[in-house]
Scaffold this active site. Structure first.
Site, short mmCIF file in Angstrom:
data_model
loop_
_atom_site.label_atom_id
_atom_site.label_comp_id
_atom_site.label_asym_id
_atom_site.label_seq_id
_atom_site.Cartn_x
_atom_site.Cartn_y
_atom_site.Cartn_z
N ARG A 166 0.84 -1.20 0.00
CA ARG A 166 0.00 0.00 0.00
C ARG A 166 0.87 1.26 0.00
O ARG A 166 1.89 1.32 0.71
CB ARG A 166 -0.94 -0.01 1.20
CG ARG A 166 -1.88 -1.20 1.14
CD ARG A 166 -3.08 -1.13 2.03
NE ARG A 166 -3.74 -2.44 2.00
CZ ARG A 166 -4.56 -2.86 1.04
NH1 ARG A 166 -4.87 -2.04 0.04
NH2 ARG A 166 -5.08 -4.07 1.05
N ASP A 167 0.45 2.22 -0.82
CA ASP A 167 1.17 3.49 -0.89
C ASP A 167 1.08 4.19 0.47
O ASP A 167 0.04 4.20 1.13
CB ASP A 167 0.56 4.39 -1.98
CG ASP A 167 1.47 5.54 -2.36
OD1 ASP A 167 2.01 5.53 -3.48
OD2 ASP A 167 1.67 6.46 -1.51
N ILE A 168 2.20 4.77 0.88
CA ILE A 168 2.27 5.39 2.20
C ILE A 168 1.46 6.68 2.27
O ILE A 168 1.07 7.12 3.35
CB ILE A 168 3.77 5.63 2.56
CG1 ILE A 168 3.97 5.69 4.05
CG2 ILE A 168 4.31 6.85 1.86
CD1 ILE A 168 5.43 5.56 4.47
N ASN A 202 4.41 6.51 -13.58
CA ASN A 202 5.15 7.70 -13.93
C ASN A 202 6.55 7.28 -14.39
O ASN A 202 7.21 6.48 -13.73
CB ASN A 202 5.24 8.64 -12.74
CG ASN A 202 3.87 9.15 -12.32
OD1 ASN A 202 3.06 9.52 -13.16
ND2 ASN A 202 3.59 9.14 -11.03
N GLU A 214 9.12 9.82 -8.90
CA GLU A 214 9.90 10.19 -7.72
C GLU A 214 10.80 9.05 -7.25
O GLU A 214 11.93 9.29 -6.80
CB GLU A 214 8.98 10.60 -6.57
CG GLU A 214 8.25 11.91 -6.87
CD GLU A 214 7.19 12.24 -5.83
OE1 GLU A 214 7.00 11.45 -4.89
OE2 GLU A 214 6.55 13.30 -5.98
N HIS A 274 7.21 1.16 -10.78
CA HIS A 274 6.03 0.82 -9.98
C HIS A 274 4.78 1.20 -10.74
O HIS A 274 4.73 2.22 -11.41
CB HIS A 274 6.06 1.49 -8.61
CG HIS A 274 6.39 2.95 -8.62
ND1 HIS A 274 7.67 3.42 -8.83
CD2 HIS A 274 5.62 4.06 -8.47
CE1 HIS A 274 7.68 4.74 -8.79
NE2 HIS A 274 6.44 5.15 -8.59
N HIS A 316 0.96 2.23 -10.12
CA HIS A 316 -0.01 2.68 -9.14
C HIS A 316 -1.36 2.07 -9.52
O HIS A 316 -1.83 2.27 -10.65
CB HIS A 316 -0.17 4.20 -9.17
CG HIS A 316 1.03 4.99 -8.77
ND1 HIS A 316 1.16 5.58 -7.53
CD2 HIS A 316 2.16 5.32 -9.45
CE1 HIS A 316 2.31 6.25 -7.47
NE2 HIS A 316 2.93 6.10 -8.62
#
Ligand code: AMP
Length: 127
Positions: free
Chosen positions: A39-41, A98, A106, A111, A113
């Site tokens: 899970r994205d932070i 991205n 970043e 990855h 999303h």
């Protein structure tokens, strides 16, 4: 189709590499030989999962040039499985990755999303 030859310098100390080595924790959703998902932070939606290959690939350009067919298949197969297990298949979701400077990437480890659980609005920000 011509053979792509992207070879980017991979930073082995990027944060997702450190998660893969279990040096820092993650909220794990799924793991197999090729893929880790967590899970994205800073979630942007009720469901926001990051799906990453275990191999050292900088971004989508690098991955699509160098990854094996098994690695590529595994990443996308798992993405669909997680979307279903998170209950997103019926309501819909968005997948984005991205890549590089213009993509606003970043973390320099590929990855995907996976976001969903609400209406997501326009695909791109207006600015
Ligand atoms: P990107 O801008 O596409 O490179 O996205 C990087 C994503 O990684 C952002 O959504 C961050 O919130 C997320 N992120 C950064 N560090 C962590 C972490 N330690 N655990 C989970 N997600 C993270």
């Amino acid at each position: 189709m011509t053979e792509a030859a992207a070879t980017k310098t991979y930073d082995p100390n990027n944060i997702f590499a450190r998660i893969l080595r279990a040096e820092i924790p993650c909220n794990k959703v799924f793991e197999d030989d090729h893929v880790l998902a967590f899970r994205d932070i800073q979630p942007q939606a009720p469901v926001h999962v990051l799906v990453i290959p275990k191999g050292a690939y900088v971004d989508m350009d690098d991955f699509t040039a160098r990854a094996s067919a098994d690695e590529i298949a595994a990443l996308f197969r798992v993405l669909g499985q997680i979307a279903r297990s998170e209950g997103l298949a019926e309501s819909g979701y968005r997948v984005l990755s991205n890549c590089g400077l213009n993509g606003g990437q970043e973390v320099p480890h590929l990855h995907l999303h996976l976001v969903g659980g609400r209406k997501l609005g326009r695909m791109l920000a207006a600015d």
